[in-house]
Design an enzyme around this catalytic site. Structure first.
Site, PDB file in Angstrom:
ATOM      1  N   TYR A 136       0.876  -1.171   0.000  1.00 43.60           N
ATOM      2  CA  TYR A 136       0.000   0.000   0.000  1.00 43.60           C
ATOM      3  C   TYR A 136       0.911   1.218   0.000  1.00 43.60           C
ATOM      4  CZ  TYR A 136      -4.298   2.578   1.330  1.00 43.60           C
ATOM      5  OH  TYR A 136      -5.383   3.419   1.371  1.00 43.60           O
ATOM      6  N   ARG A 189      -6.121  10.463 -10.775  1.00 38.97           N
ATOM      7  CA  ARG A 189      -5.532  11.161  -9.614  1.00 38.97           C
ATOM      8  C   ARG A 189      -5.004  10.108  -8.637  1.00 38.97           C
ATOM      9  NH1 ARG A 189      -6.004  12.489  -4.635  1.00 38.97           N
ATOM     10  NH2 ARG A 189      -7.755  11.051  -4.411  1.00 38.97           N
ATOM     11  N   LYS A 207      -5.609  -2.236  -2.805  1.00 40.03           N
ATOM     12  CA  LYS A 207      -6.751  -2.026  -1.899  1.00 40.03           C
ATOM     13  C   LYS A 207      -7.464  -3.336  -1.604  1.00 40.03           C
ATOM     14  CE  LYS A 207      -7.230   2.591  -1.348  1.00 40.03           C
ATOM     15  NZ  LYS A 207      -7.606   3.347  -0.163  1.00 40.03           N
ATOM     16  N   GLU A 279     -12.067   4.804  -6.615  1.00 41.59           N
ATOM     17  CA  GLU A 279     -10.733   5.057  -6.067  1.00 41.59           C
ATOM     18  C   GLU A 279      -9.923   5.950  -7.004  1.00 41.59           C
ATOM     19  OE1 GLU A 279      -8.182   4.939  -3.065  1.00 41.59           O
ATOM     20  OE2 GLU A 279     -10.014   3.745  -3.047  1.00 41.59           O
ATOM     21  N   ASP A 280      -9.430   7.052  -6.460  1.00 42.33           N
ATOM     22  CA  ASP A 280      -8.491   7.934  -7.156  1.00 42.33           C
ATOM     23  C   ASP A 280      -9.029   8.482  -8.478  1.00 42.33           C
ATOM     24  OD1 ASP A 280      -6.813   7.716  -5.055  1.00 42.33           O
ATOM     25  OD2 ASP A 280      -5.359   6.401  -6.006  1.00 42.33           O
ATOM     26  N   ASP A 302     -13.639   5.975  -1.368  1.00 37.75           N
ATOM     27  CA  ASP A 302     -12.704   5.932  -0.249  1.00 37.75           C
ATOM     28  C   ASP A 302     -11.998   7.263  -0.047  1.00 37.75           C
ATOM     29  OD1 ASP A 302     -11.380   4.473   1.854  1.00 37.75           O
ATOM     30  OD2 ASP A 302      -9.587   4.461   0.607  1.00 37.75           O
ATOM     31  N   ASP A 303     -11.724   7.985  -1.129  1.00 37.66           N
ATOM     32  CA  ASP A 303     -11.029   9.269  -1.014  1.00 37.66           C
ATOM     33  C   ASP A 303     -11.893  10.309  -0.305  1.00 37.66           C
ATOM     34  OD1 ASP A 303      -8.701   8.425  -2.606  1.00 37.66           O
ATOM     35  OD2 ASP A 303     -10.160   8.331  -4.229  1.00 37.66           O
ATOM     36  N   ASN A 444      -0.548  11.644   0.660  1.00 36.51           N
ATOM     37  CA  ASN A 444       0.295  10.509   0.305  1.00 36.51           C
ATOM     38  C   ASN A 444       0.886  10.710  -1.092  1.00 36.51           C
ATOM     39  OD1 ASN A 444      -0.138   8.772   2.583  1.00 36.51           O
ATOM     40  ND2 ASN A 444      -2.227   8.453   1.840  1.00 36.51           N
TER      41      ASN A 444
END
Length: 588
Positions: A136, A189, A207, A279-280, A302-303, A444
């Site tokens: 991760y 992203r 993930k 995600e992203d 999740d973001d 991150n």
């Protein structure tokens, strides 16, 4: 059906529709409740011989017993030695530790996943604190950047513009039918690294590995997907090893038509109860997709939502150190994108819940700073819609330092994706009017963190309650050792997903996110607080996830969103018994 564990005790509250003996449709014998039951290694037929050794779901390497080597035609295909799973694990960890570079370790671990699934998860579960930064953040970020060069074996599904009009057919190419959790990205992203296009697949794969290792969701129920609509990353478009479409990103109607077809195909192929985690995605698409599908599909970002839940849990736990309550705090955020506004909204909802106040009032305790300065009412007309609720009455302020001086926050949160933006002057200023400022540098990977643990503790003269998105080593200041907390989404999403699965929830409600936060904060003990920790150690993550899952499931039942009936009497035990365990099964 009654199952027993190795100590002879029965496993209560096993969910309905058992097959092998675990939770719902435990076809492969993956759950804790079925550890001691014999399993037949089926593929299209009973797997045997050469095929069996190359099936990661069933391969045990040198752990095949004498009887299994005969009955499954692998005698002679393996050296004569028989090694236990524990010895295999010891050997592999020694090998992994010899690598100097994190990316080398990542490649070694992912190669193991491709050849021996159970041993991969055994390693990850037993060595979670050591291996989490490898599979991760931060290492997965570098892996995505170099994904084309290190690509060896495809994992998950790749859905590109070429598949428009036949996405349902593509989903049917995936061999598993009982999919419960999908993690999907379009790669625009990735962490704080920007547009990595098709190479963002490392994120869904990583993930879902954590959904299994930390939350106990079965590997067979997990599906990583990358939607490739092109990339605007010029370096990748020129890279001869790039694995995605060589075109600039599709936008507008073309983009949303593809996503709409994808969401419809997911529901048609897997049903109402498959959790799709976005995600992203870039900000403009992330909010649009969540708003569009949250009322018709089981979706989770999740973001936006996962980050919010884990940060809220840390702030709630920190209140035990400060001795106050959320309603007394003043918040300043650096970053007003998916993460920043998502966290702000969930904190505002929790304050409203605790103080029994309108959310419009509790939002006024939270101030956001973006690239143009403090978000204030005079800027409202030019703001994107998701920023508008945070435009409060105040004179314009151009930068973070000015906002900190004006607002005098007790909590400073960074979600900007820009490294070293919590400067010495910012941290000294926030420490000047707080005995114990809460400083959360969440971006991150490590290079993008708003400040390091060393900087936070040194510049605050040891006053700060600090946590970050990526891990930092313990730091000694004035003879005292500080243990930086990690505000890592991996605390929340695995247990949240398990709670959704065991309850059969059909929608995600904000109250379920609050339930997850409260469960995580409840796992922070006085012993942890005495060490300055506002999150529990990852070494106990499976227990933490079980409690989060139980709390989320309970809220789903309370809201009438759960479909697994009747409701189990003990949801914690139901969660524990439904968790995947990587112990080798004995083959008939």
């Amino acid at each position: 059906m009654t199952s027993t564990l190795k100590d002879g005790k029965p496993v209560p509250e096993i969910c309905p529709k058992e097959t092998v003996g675990g939770g719902v449709e435990d076809v492969y014998g993956e759950d804790r409740a079925s550890e001691d039951q014999l399993v037949t290694p089926w593929t299209l037929s009973v797997a045997s011989g050469y095929t069996l050794l190359r099936d990661p779901q069933y391969n045990k390497g040198l752990a095949f017993t004498e009887k299994e080597r005969d009955s499954h035609y692998v005698r002679g295909l393996l050296p004569p030695a028989i090694l236990s799973q524990a010895l295999q694990e010891k050997k592999l960890m020694q090998s992994i530790r010899q690598y100097q570079l994190p990316l080398q370790k990542y490649m070694a671990v992912m190669d193991l996943q491709a050849r021996n699934e159970r041993l991969f998860y055994k390693l990850l579960i037993d060595n979670v604190e050591e291996l989490l930064p490898i599979v991760y953040t931060p290492t997965v970020g570098e892996a995505c950047q170099k994904f084309g060069s290190i690509f060896r074996r495809p994992q998950g599904l790749y859905i590109s513009l070429k598949e428009k009009g036949k996405i349902l057919e593509v989903l049917k190419n995936w061999p598993e039918r009982s999919v419960q959790v999908i993690v999907v990205t379009d790669g625009e992203r990735i962490l704080g690294l920007g547009d990595l296009g098709c190479q963002g697949m490392g994120i869904p794969v990583g993930k879902l590995a954590l959904y299994t290792a930390l939350g106990g969701v079965r590997p067979s129920a997990c599906l990583p997907i990358t939607i490739d609509v092109g990339t605007n990353n010029e370096e990748l478009l020129k890279d001869e090893f790039y694995i995605g479409l060589r075109q600039r990103r599709a936008t507008g109607q073309e983009y949303y038509e593809l996503l709409d077809e994808f969401m419809s195909a997911v529901k048609k192929n897997y049903g109402e109860k498959v959790l799709t985690q976005y995600e992203d995605f870039a900000n403009h698409n992330a909010f649009e997709l969540l708003a569009k599908y949250r009322t018709t599909h089981l979706v989770f970002n999740d973001d936006i939502q996962g980050t919010a839940a884990v940060v809220l849990a840390g702030v709630v736990a920190a209140m035990k150190l400060l001795g106050g309550n959320l309603a007394d705090q003043r918040f300043v955020f650096l970053g007003a994108g998916e993460a920043g506004t998502g966290i702000a909204e969930l904190i505002a909802r929790e304050i409203a819940k605790q103080a029994k106040a309108p959310i419009e009032e509790t939002r006024k305790k939270i101030w956001l700073v973006d690239s143009k300065g403090l978000i204030v009412s005079s800027r409202k007309e030019s703001l994107q819609q998701f920023k508008q609720p945070w435009a409060h009455d105040h004179e314009p302020v151009k930068d973070l330092l000015g906002a900190v001086k004006a607002i005098k926050p007790t909590v400073l949160i960074g979600s900007s994706g820009v490294g070293r933006t919590f400067t010495k002057e910012v941290i000294e200023t926030v420490s000047s009017f707080n005995e114990k400022p809460i400083i959360l540098a969440l971006s991150n990977p490590t290079t993008q963190s708003e400040c390091t643990a060393e900087e936070a503790y040194t510049w605050s003269k040891g006053q700060a309650i600090f946590a970050s998105g990526s891990p930092f080593d313990p730091f000694e200041y004035n003879g005292k050792t500080f243990l930086p907390g990690q505000s890592n989404n991996a605390y929340i999403f695995p247990g949240f997903g398990l709670g959704v699965v065991i309850s059969g929830a059909i929608r995600v409600h904000d109250e379920m996110l609050l339930a997850a936060s409260e469960a995580l904060a409840g796992q922070v003990t006085q012993e942890h607080l005495d060490k300055g920790l506002i999150y529990p150690p990852f070494s106990g993550i499976r227990k933490i996830s079980a409690h989060i899952a139980a709390n989320v499931a309970a809220k789903a039942y309370e809201l009438g969103l759960a479909t697994r009936l009747p409701r189990p009497k003990d949801l914690v035990k139901c969660a524990e018994s439904s968790m995947y365990t990587p112990v080798y099964r004995n083959y008939l």
